[in-house]
Design a protein around this motif. Structure first.
Motif, PDB file in Angstrom:
ATOM      1  N   PHE A 175      17.988   9.990 -58.831  1.00  0.00           N
ATOM      2  CA  PHE A 175      18.969   9.605 -57.828  1.00  0.00           C
ATOM      3  C   PHE A 175      19.856  10.783 -57.425  1.00  0.00           C
ATOM      4  O   PHE A 175      19.965  11.770 -58.129  1.00  0.00           O
ATOM      5  CB  PHE A 175      19.858   8.469 -58.356  1.00  0.00           C
ATOM      6  N   ALA A 176      20.489  10.618 -56.272  1.00  0.00           N
ATOM      7  CA  ALA A 176      21.553  11.496 -55.797  1.00  0.00           C
ATOM      8  C   ALA A 176      22.616  10.576 -55.208  1.00  0.00           C
ATOM      9  O   ALA A 176      22.291   9.574 -54.568  1.00  0.00           O
ATOM     10  CB  ALA A 176      21.032  12.459 -54.742  1.00  0.00           C
ATOM     11  N   ARG A 177      23.872  10.882 -55.448  1.00  0.00           N
ATOM     12  CA  ARG A 177      24.962  10.006 -55.014  1.00  0.00           C
ATOM     13  C   ARG A 177      26.070  10.824 -54.367  1.00  0.00           C
ATOM     14  O   ARG A 177      26.450  11.875 -54.864  1.00  0.00           O
ATOM     15  CB  ARG A 177      25.519   9.245 -56.211  1.00  0.00           C
ATOM     16  N   PRO A 184      36.576  10.886 -54.697  1.00  0.00           N
ATOM     17  CA  PRO A 184      35.397  11.479 -54.050  1.00  0.00           C
ATOM     18  C   PRO A 184      34.571  12.294 -55.051  1.00  0.00           C
ATOM     19  O   PRO A 184      35.125  13.067 -55.838  1.00  0.00           O
ATOM     20  CB  PRO A 184      35.992  12.392 -52.984  1.00  0.00           C
ATOM     21  N   ASN A 185      33.247  12.102 -55.025  1.00  0.00           N
ATOM     22  CA  ASN A 185      32.392  12.820 -55.955  1.00  0.00           C
ATOM     23  C   ASN A 185      30.961  12.852 -55.455  1.00  0.00           C
ATOM     24  O   ASN A 185      30.585  12.103 -54.562  1.00  0.00           O
ATOM     25  CB  ASN A 185      32.467  12.197 -57.351  1.00  0.00           C
ATOM     26  N   ALA A 186      30.183  13.720 -56.055  1.00  0.00           N
ATOM     27  CA  ALA A 186      28.749  13.817 -55.779  1.00  0.00           C
ATOM     28  C   ALA A 186      28.042  14.068 -57.101  1.00  0.00           C
ATOM     29  O   ALA A 186      28.575  14.757 -57.974  1.00  0.00           O
ATOM     30  CB  ALA A 186      28.456  14.953 -54.808  1.00  0.00           C
ATOM     31  N   SER A 187      26.853  13.496 -57.262  1.00  0.00           N
ATOM     32  CA  SER A 187      26.107  13.682 -58.502  1.00  0.00           C
ATOM     33  C   SER A 187      24.617  13.503 -58.244  1.00  0.00           C
ATOM     34  O   SER A 187      24.205  12.972 -57.215  1.00  0.00           O
ATOM     35  CB  SER A 187      26.580  12.695 -59.573  1.00  0.00           C
ATOM     36  N   ALA A 188      23.826  13.943 -59.207  1.00  0.00           N
ATOM     37  CA  ALA A 188      22.380  13.770 -59.154  1.00  0.00           C
ATOM     38  C   ALA A 188      21.874  13.702 -60.579  1.00  0.00           C
ATOM     39  O   ALA A 188      22.503  14.235 -61.499  1.00  0.00           O
ATOM     40  CB  ALA A 188      21.717  14.930 -58.421  1.00  0.00           C
ATOM     41  N   GLY A 189      20.760  13.016 -60.773  1.00  0.00           N
ATOM     42  CA  GLY A 189      20.203  12.936 -62.111  1.00  0.00           C
ATOM     43  C   GLY A 189      18.847  12.281 -62.155  1.00  0.00           C
ATOM     44  O   GLY A 189      18.397  11.678 -61.184  1.00  0.00           O
ATOM     45  N   ILE A 190      18.211  12.435 -63.295  1.00  0.00           N
ATOM     46  CA  ILE A 190      16.958  11.747 -63.607  1.00  0.00           C
ATOM     47  C   ILE A 190      17.091  11.224 -65.024  1.00  0.00           C
ATOM     48  O   ILE A 190      17.811  11.804 -65.847  1.00  0.00           O
ATOM     49  CB  ILE A 190      15.716  12.649 -63.471  1.00  0.00           C
ATOM     50  N   GLY A 191      16.428  10.118 -65.310  1.00  0.00           N
ATOM     51  CA  GLY A 191      16.521   9.587 -66.654  1.00  0.00           C
ATOM     52  C   GLY A 191      15.514   8.492 -66.917  1.00  0.00           C
ATOM     53  O   GLY A 191      14.926   7.931 -65.992  1.00  0.00           O
ATOM     54  N   ALA A 192      15.343   8.194 -68.188  1.00  0.00           N
ATOM     55  CA  ALA A 192      14.476   7.114 -68.631  1.00  0.00           C
ATOM     56  C   ALA A 192      15.160   6.428 -69.802  1.00  0.00           C
ATOM     57  O   ALA A 192      15.863   7.063 -70.586  1.00  0.00           O
ATOM     58  CB  ALA A 192      13.113   7.653 -69.055  1.00  0.00           C
ATOM     59  N   TYR A 210      21.485  15.616 -65.697  1.00  0.00           N
ATOM     60  CA  TYR A 210      22.474  15.212 -64.700  1.00  0.00           C
ATOM     61  C   TYR A 210      23.348  16.398 -64.297  1.00  0.00           C
ATOM     62  O   TYR A 210      23.454  17.384 -65.026  1.00  0.00           O
ATOM     63  CB  TYR A 210      23.365  14.090 -65.245  1.00  0.00           C
ATOM     64  N   ALA A 211      23.954  16.261 -63.133  1.00  0.00           N
ATOM     65  CA  ALA A 211      24.956  17.215 -62.647  1.00  0.00           C
ATOM     66  C   ALA A 211      25.897  16.442 -61.742  1.00  0.00           C
ATOM     67  O   ALA A 211      25.474  15.532 -61.029  1.00  0.00           O
ATOM     68  CB  ALA A 211      24.288  18.357 -61.881  1.00  0.00           C
ATOM     69  N   ASP A 262      23.795   6.245 -51.847  1.00  0.00           N
ATOM     70  CA  ASP A 262      22.860   6.720 -52.851  1.00  0.00           C
ATOM     71  C   ASP A 262      21.483   6.935 -52.236  1.00  0.00           C
ATOM     72  O   ASP A 262      21.082   6.218 -51.322  1.00  0.00           O
ATOM     73  CB  ASP A 262      22.708   5.705 -53.981  1.00  0.00           C
ATOM     74  N   THR A 263      20.779   7.914 -52.750  1.00  0.00           N
ATOM     75  CA  THR A 263      19.399   8.153 -52.372  1.00  0.00           C
ATOM     76  C   THR A 263      18.614   8.310 -53.660  1.00  0.00           C
ATOM     77  O   THR A 263      18.996   9.097 -54.517  1.00  0.00           O
ATOM     78  CB  THR A 263      19.275   9.428 -51.513  1.00  0.00           C
ATOM     79  N   GLY A 264      17.573   7.519 -53.806  1.00  0.00           N
ATOM     80  CA  GLY A 264      16.790   7.635 -55.021  1.00  0.00           C
ATOM     81  C   GLY A 264      15.784   6.534 -55.172  1.00  0.00           C
ATOM     82  O   GLY A 264      15.628   5.674 -54.298  1.00  0.00           O
ATOM     83  N   VAL A 265      15.116   6.564 -56.308  1.00  0.00           N
ATOM     84  CA  VAL A 265      14.095   5.573 -56.612  1.00  0.00           C
ATOM     85  C   VAL A 265      14.175   5.232 -58.094  1.00  0.00           C
ATOM     86  O   VAL A 265      14.516   6.076 -58.918  1.00  0.00           O
ATOM     87  CB  VAL A 265      12.691   6.093 -56.225  1.00  0.00           C
ATOM     88  N   GLY A 266      13.910   3.969 -58.390  1.00  0.00           N
ATOM     89  CA  GLY A 266      13.850   3.516 -59.772  1.00  0.00           C
ATOM     90  C   GLY A 266      12.678   2.563 -59.923  1.00  0.00           C
ATOM     91  O   GLY A 266      12.386   1.781 -59.021  1.00  0.00           O
TER      92      GLY A 266
END
Length: 171
Positions: free
Chosen positions: A108-110, A90-98, A68-69, A132-136
């Motif tokens: 995702f990216a937010r 206000p914020n921005a983030s991105a990550g991957i996980g399981a 994550y970041a 949000d932009t992403g897939v789950g």
């Protein structure tokens, strides 16, 4: 920076969301003895990774891993046992996980204007404005969003259009 926590969660909405689910109930096993902690900060930025499994410590019992970041302005959080509350500016983030708790994987990216959330065990309520932009994908459904427009199909059913949306949990 007092500590960045990662959540494998992607929702786009302008409004409110209340959900109850089995993954939340499983997370209670992971957090029932979590000690109380509260934090607040003005500006923050951070990045990292996590990988936990089968440790007899809060948040580390059920296998999960990710990267994550994130960065933002204004964040307050409190947690104790199975309860937590958070408010974000206000914020921005991105990550991957399981996660084994939800048998799912997400990327995702937010970009978020503001939000507030509270949870008690498997029940979580969130109000805010984000894109949000992403897939789950997981054993109980799929979700896809691009700039706040997308769908959820499975245990969680929902639709969103430019950050405004509606969703509900079937079980």
């Amino acid at each position: 920076m007092s500590g960045i926590k990662a959540e494998a969660h992607a929702v786009a909405k302008a409004g409110a969301d209340v959900s109850v689910g089995v993954p939340g109930a499983l997370e209670m096993i992971d957090t029932f003895d979590r000690p109380g902690h509260a934090s607040a900060c003005g500006t923050y930025a951070g990045a990292g990774s996590f990988a936990h499994a089968f440790e007899d410590k809060p948040g580390k019992r059920i296998p999960k891993a990710g990267l994550y970041a994130g960065a933002g302005v204004g964040k307050a959080r409190a947690e104790w046992s199975v309860f937590d509350a958070e408010a974000n500016g206000p914020n921005a983030s991105a990550g991957i996980g399981a996660s084994a708790a939800s048998l799912s994987a997400r990327a995702f990216a937010r970009a978020e204007v503001a939000s507030a959330s509270a949870s008690a065990g498997p029940v979580k309520a969130t109000v805010g404005l984000s894109a949000d932009t992403g897939v789950g994908i997981g054993a109980t459904g799929v979700e896809a969003k691009v700039l706040g427009t997308g769908f959820s199909f499975g245990r969680k059913m929902g639709v969103s259009l430019f950050g405004s949306g509606f969703e509900f949990n079937l079980w």
